[in-house]
Design a protein around this motif. Structure first.
Motif, PDB file in Angstrom:
ATOM      1  N   ASN A 172       0.838  -1.187   0.000  1.00  0.00           N
ATOM      2  CA  ASN A 172       0.000   0.000   0.000  1.00  0.00           C
ATOM      3  C   ASN A 172       0.880   1.245   0.000  1.00  0.00           C
ATOM      4  OD1 ASN A 172       0.959   0.277   2.622  1.00  0.00           O
ATOM      5  ND2 ASN A 172      -0.932  -0.445   3.575  1.00  0.00           N
ATOM      6  N   ALA A 173       0.244   2.420   0.130  1.00  0.00           N
ATOM      7  CA  ALA A 173       0.993   3.669   0.035  1.00  0.00           C
ATOM      8  C   ALA A 173       2.021   3.824   1.142  1.00  0.00           C
ATOM      9  CB  ALA A 173       0.025   4.856   0.045  1.00  0.00           C
ATOM     10  N   GLU A 174       1.807   3.134   2.277  1.00  0.00           N
ATOM     11  CA  GLU A 174       2.773   3.222   3.387  1.00  0.00           C
ATOM     12  C   GLU A 174       3.896   2.197   3.262  1.00  0.00           C
ATOM     13  OE1 GLU A 174      -0.630   3.110   3.954  1.00  0.00           O
ATOM     14  OE2 GLU A 174      -0.611   5.310   3.994  1.00  0.00           O
ATOM     15  N   GLY A 175       3.866   1.416   2.209  1.00  0.00           N
ATOM     16  CA  GLY A 175       4.896   0.399   2.023  1.00  0.00           C
ATOM     17  C   GLY A 175       4.630  -0.883   2.778  1.00  0.00           C
ATOM     18  N   ALA A 201      10.551  -3.065   3.043  1.00  0.00           N
ATOM     19  CA  ALA A 201      11.999  -2.975   3.270  1.00  0.00           C
ATOM     20  C   ALA A 201      12.481  -3.992   4.294  1.00  0.00           C
ATOM     21  CB  ALA A 201      12.369  -1.562   3.711  1.00  0.00           C
ATOM     22  N   ASP A 202      11.605  -4.390   5.238  1.00  0.00           N
ATOM     23  CA  ASP A 202      12.018  -5.377   6.239  1.00  0.00           C
ATOM     24  C   ASP A 202      12.175  -6.766   5.630  1.00  0.00           C
ATOM     25  OD1 ASP A 202      11.956  -3.403   8.127  1.00  0.00           O
ATOM     26  OD2 ASP A 202       9.972  -3.916   8.907  1.00  0.00           O
ATOM     27  N   CYS A 203      11.347  -7.065   4.630  1.00  0.00           N
ATOM     28  CA  CYS A 203      11.399  -8.392   4.001  1.00  0.00           C
ATOM     29  C   CYS A 203      12.455  -8.476   2.904  1.00  0.00           C
ATOM     30  CB  CYS A 203      10.034  -8.746   3.420  1.00  0.00           C
ATOM     31  SG  CYS A 203       8.733  -8.901   4.668  1.00  0.00           S
ATOM     32  N   PHE A 204      12.838  -7.333   2.330  1.00  0.00           N
ATOM     33  CA  PHE A 204      13.855  -7.303   1.274  1.00  0.00           C
ATOM     34  C   PHE A 204      14.918  -6.255   1.616  1.00  0.00           C
ATOM     35  CE2 PHE A 204       9.950  -8.773  -0.706  1.00  0.00           C
ATOM     36  CZ  PHE A 204      10.372  -9.911  -1.368  1.00  0.00           C
ATOM     37  N   TYR A 206      18.008  -6.274   1.191  1.00  0.00           N
ATOM     38  CA  TYR A 206      19.121  -6.174   0.252  1.00  0.00           C
ATOM     39  C   TYR A 206      18.823  -5.249  -0.928  1.00  0.00           C
ATOM     40  CZ  TYR A 206      16.315  -9.845  -1.959  1.00  0.00           C
ATOM     41  OH  TYR A 206      15.295 -10.575  -2.505  1.00  0.00           O
ATOM     42  N   LEU A 207      17.582  -4.804  -1.093  1.00  0.00           N
ATOM     43  CA  LEU A 207      17.245  -3.891  -2.182  1.00  0.00           C
ATOM     44  C   LEU A 207      17.480  -2.458  -1.727  1.00  0.00           C
ATOM     45  CD1 LEU A 207      13.979  -5.513  -3.559  1.00  0.00           C
ATOM     46  CD2 LEU A 207      16.299  -5.723  -4.430  1.00  0.00           C
ATOM     47  N   HIS A 208      18.201  -1.695  -2.538  1.00  0.00           N
ATOM     48  CA  HIS A 208      18.578  -0.341  -2.154  1.00  0.00           C
ATOM     49  C   HIS A 208      17.406   0.624  -2.345  1.00  0.00           C
ATOM     50  CE1 HIS A 208      22.586  -1.901  -1.933  1.00  0.00           C
ATOM     51  NE2 HIS A 208      22.613  -2.196  -3.213  1.00  0.00           N
ATOM     52  N   GLN A 209      17.147   1.406  -1.298  1.00  0.00           N
ATOM     53  CA  GLN A 209      16.121   2.455  -1.324  1.00  0.00           C
ATOM     54  C   GLN A 209      14.787   1.974  -1.906  1.00  0.00           C
ATOM     55  OE1 GLN A 209      18.074   5.558  -3.566  1.00  0.00           O
ATOM     56  NE2 GLN A 209      18.976   6.416  -1.722  1.00  0.00           N
ATOM     57  N   PRO A 210      14.225   0.879  -1.398  1.00  0.00           N
ATOM     58  CA  PRO A 210      12.970   0.382  -1.985  1.00  0.00           C
ATOM     59  C   PRO A 210      11.809   1.344  -1.792  1.00  0.00           C
ATOM     60  CG  PRO A 210      13.485  -0.773   0.055  1.00  0.00           C
ATOM     61  CD  PRO A 210      14.666   0.071  -0.268  1.00  0.00           C
ATOM     62  N   MET A 211      11.713   1.974  -0.594  1.00  0.00           N
ATOM     63  CA  MET A 211      10.572   2.855  -0.336  1.00  0.00           C
ATOM     64  C   MET A 211      10.628   4.107  -1.205  1.00  0.00           C
ATOM     65  SD  MET A 211       8.454   1.414   1.450  1.00  0.00           S
ATOM     66  CE  MET A 211       7.429   2.869   1.356  1.00  0.00           C
ATOM     67  N   VAL A 212      11.825   4.604  -1.487  1.00  0.00           N
ATOM     68  CA  VAL A 212      11.948   5.772  -2.360  1.00  0.00           C
ATOM     69  C   VAL A 212      11.397   5.447  -3.743  1.00  0.00           C
ATOM     70  CG1 VAL A 212      13.581   7.345  -3.475  1.00  0.00           C
ATOM     71  CG2 VAL A 212      13.926   6.671  -1.082  1.00  0.00           C
ATOM     72  N   GLN A 213      11.706   4.262  -4.242  1.00  0.00           N
ATOM     73  CA  GLN A 213      11.222   3.870  -5.565  1.00  0.00           C
ATOM     74  C   GLN A 213       9.724   3.596  -5.556  1.00  0.00           C
ATOM     75  OE1 GLN A 213      13.934   0.556  -5.981  1.00  0.00           O
ATOM     76  NE2 GLN A 213      15.245   1.703  -7.377  1.00  0.00           N
ATOM     77  N   ILE A 214       9.223   2.995  -4.483  1.00  0.00           N
ATOM     78  CA  ILE A 214       7.786   2.738  -4.386  1.00  0.00           C
ATOM     79  C   ILE A 214       7.015   4.054  -4.327  1.00  0.00           C
ATOM     80  CG2 ILE A 214       5.989   1.810  -2.874  1.00  0.00           C
ATOM     81  CD1 ILE A 214       7.917  -0.472  -2.178  1.00  0.00           C
TER      82      ILE A 214
END
Length: 539
Positions: A172-175, A201-204, A206-214
């Motif tokens: 959702n919008a809050e990630g 971000a807690d489950c992945f 290793y992915l860089h800046q996931p919330m910024v991209q979402i």
């Protein structure tokens, strides 16, 4: 609202008469009860039906005269009938409320015997001498059907995303995670129930800046991609493509995140680049070999002429020496005592060795047409050992000439049909790996490499055995995987043994496996059919 209107009207009516039909004589009550869409059923304290409106008739399939005076439990599903009377008695005796005054979903029973879901709300009526109950029922069949259809659609959608080979995660919008497929569970070890409501971000991590991209995908409503993201997993580096699709429906914002493991594709691309590079290096080596041959020829010719011009056996040499008053025999003695003859012999041997190196390099670097031809296995092994002894990297890390080479050959015939250059490449990789392993792990022990050649049925076997540090079971299982290497970063590509395995098993229909243990050395066993006959893989 219907229930309140009925009760209020009934109470007002009853204050105007001594003894009246509580359920039927007020026109306003009849109008309300007869026109509402929900079934209304009136019962006395014994549970007997006293009023049954048209909506109830339609809902249960009975006419009012068929059920008036009967116990209301005839309208309940079998699981409710057994305890209905006892519950009513308990309630009238001051027991707890389970239905009366508490609306809930129950199962009704129609005249045709079919069971259907309904919402039942029961109210208690007390006024002067009258004491009874009124029940309002609402058919939930359509609602249940809609729920079932939605549930089936949800299951179908879940099956679709579970069947995809990619990790699919809804946020959702809050990630916070809202959807999670089976591949995501397999890759992370987190079940769908555990993932629900957690931050992406807690489950992945290793992915860089996931919330910024979402956030970018949701706010700008555009596809956001990250390609060839390096992911450290289980001691190796894997690569993934990440695609984030914005979702905006009914005012709710979110995103679907798709993660594809592209490690194999990256490895194949790297292998293709490496192959092209090796072809270029091979062409360069061939050109250099031809260029080296020219000065080698000059050196060899100069050395030969020098020996001839100093010889006292040629008449022209003696004639020139006599004219100059030079004693050639004395000059030859001087050259012998000063080691000049040995120097010249060393030059000749060096030229021959360099010529052999160039010849081997030309043979090895020549682009293969994958043509099978009769080949001497013994000669092929000897050529490989010469190539290994000239290898620069081996001399830099470990001098191959210090390795004790043991040739254990028991063959009646060493002839077989094979691609000579390809088998040379395989053997060279095996020999180089053995020498590098012994160079890195030997402690006060003489390095020894055994090359054992044997005949087995319709094939020839080659064993490359070293007394190096060996490998554990986990390493042995992965040693033929592309890009798997135990060497430090920057040393080796991890392609040598995987290419060797491909050449032996795919191109030559042979077998290649490894046997090793920590501290016990390593043994590579290679089997090649004499005529290209397919061999069963060792189990």
């Amino acid at each position: 609202m219907v229930f309140l209107a009925v009760v209020t009207t009934l109470k007002k009516y009853q204050t105007k008469a001594q003894r009246i039909d509580f359920w039927t004589e007020d026109a306003r009550v009849q109008a309300i009860v007869g026109n509402v869409a929900d079934g209304i059923i009136g019962i006395d304290t014994r549970g007997l039906i006293e009023m049954f409106n048209p909506a109830a008739e339609k809902l249960f399939g009975y006419r009012a005269d068929e059920v008036i005076g009967k116990n209301v439990k005839c309208l309940a599903a079998p699981e409710y009938q057994t305890h209905h009377d006892q519950y009513l008695q308990n309630y009238l005796g001051g027991g707890p409320r389970k239905v009366i005054g508490v609306g809930r979903e129950v199962s009704g029973l129609r005249k045709d015997g079919s069971v259907f879901p309904m919402y039942l709300s029961v109210g208690e009526l007390k006024h002067e001498e009258f004491h009874g109950f009124v029940g309002i029922t609402h058919d939930l069949s359509e609602l249940h059907q809609t729920r079932n259809e939605l549930d089936q659609a949800r299951k179908l959608m879940q099956n679709i995303i579970d069947s995809m080979p990619s990790i699919i995660v809804g946020v959702n919008a809050e990630g916070l995670i809202t959807h999670w497929n089976q591949i995501a569970t397999q890759e992370t070890g987190i079940s769908a129930e555990q993932a629900q409501g957690r931050l992406f971000a807690d489950c992945f991590p290793y992915l860089h800046q996931p919330m910024v991209q979402i956030d970018r995908a949701i706010n700008q409503r555009e596809l956001v991609t990250s390609q060839r993201v390096a992911v450290p997993r289980a001691g190796e580096v894997r690569y993934v493509d990440v695609m984030i699709y914005p979702l905006v429906t009914n005012g709710s914002s979110g995103a679907a995140v798709r993660i594809d493991d592209i490690s194999e594709r990256v490895r194949m691309e790297t292998m293709m680049v490496q192959t092209e590079k090796m072809l270029s290096v091979g062409g360069l080596a061939a050109g250099m070999a031809h260029e080296i041959n020219n000065p080698l020829g000059i050196i060899a010719q100069g050395c030969q002429n020098l020996s001839r011009r100093l010889s006292d056996q040629l008449p022209q040499n003696r004639q020139t020496a006599e004219a100059l008053g030079l004693d050639l025999a004395l000059l030859d003695t001087y050259m012998e005592q000063r080691g000049i003859h040995q120097f010249l012999q060393g030059i000749r041997e060096g030229v021959e060795r360099a010529t052999q190196i160039v010849a081997d390099m030309l043979t090895y670097s020549r682009r293969s047409s994958s043509s099978f031809e009769p080949t001497s296995l013994v000669e092929l092994v000897e050529t490989t050992l010469r190539l290994a002894s000239h290898d620069y990297d081996l001399k830099k890390d470990y001098d191959f000439r210090r390795v004790n080479i043991v040739r254990d050959i028991q063959l009646q015939s060493d002839q077989l049909q094979c691609d000579r250059v390809a088998i040379e490449q395989v053997l060279l990789n095996l020999v180089k790996n053995a020498a590098q392993a012994m160079g890195a792990g030997m402690k006060g022990q003489e390095p020894q490499l055994i090359l054992k050649l044997r005949e087995e049925d319709q094939c020839l076997s080659i064993e490359v055995i070293d007394n190096g540090p060996g490998m554990d079971e986990a390493t042995c299982k992965r040693v033929f995987e592309p890009f798997f290497t135990t060497k430090p970063v920057g040393q080796g590509t991890g392609l040598g043994l995987s290419v060797a395995y491909f050449i032996i098993t795919e191109q030559h229909q042979g077998t290649l496996w490894v046997e090793s243990a920590p501290g016990a050395g390593t043994r590579f066993i290679l089997r090649l059919p004499r005529q290209g006959t397919s061999l069963e893989t060792k189990g």
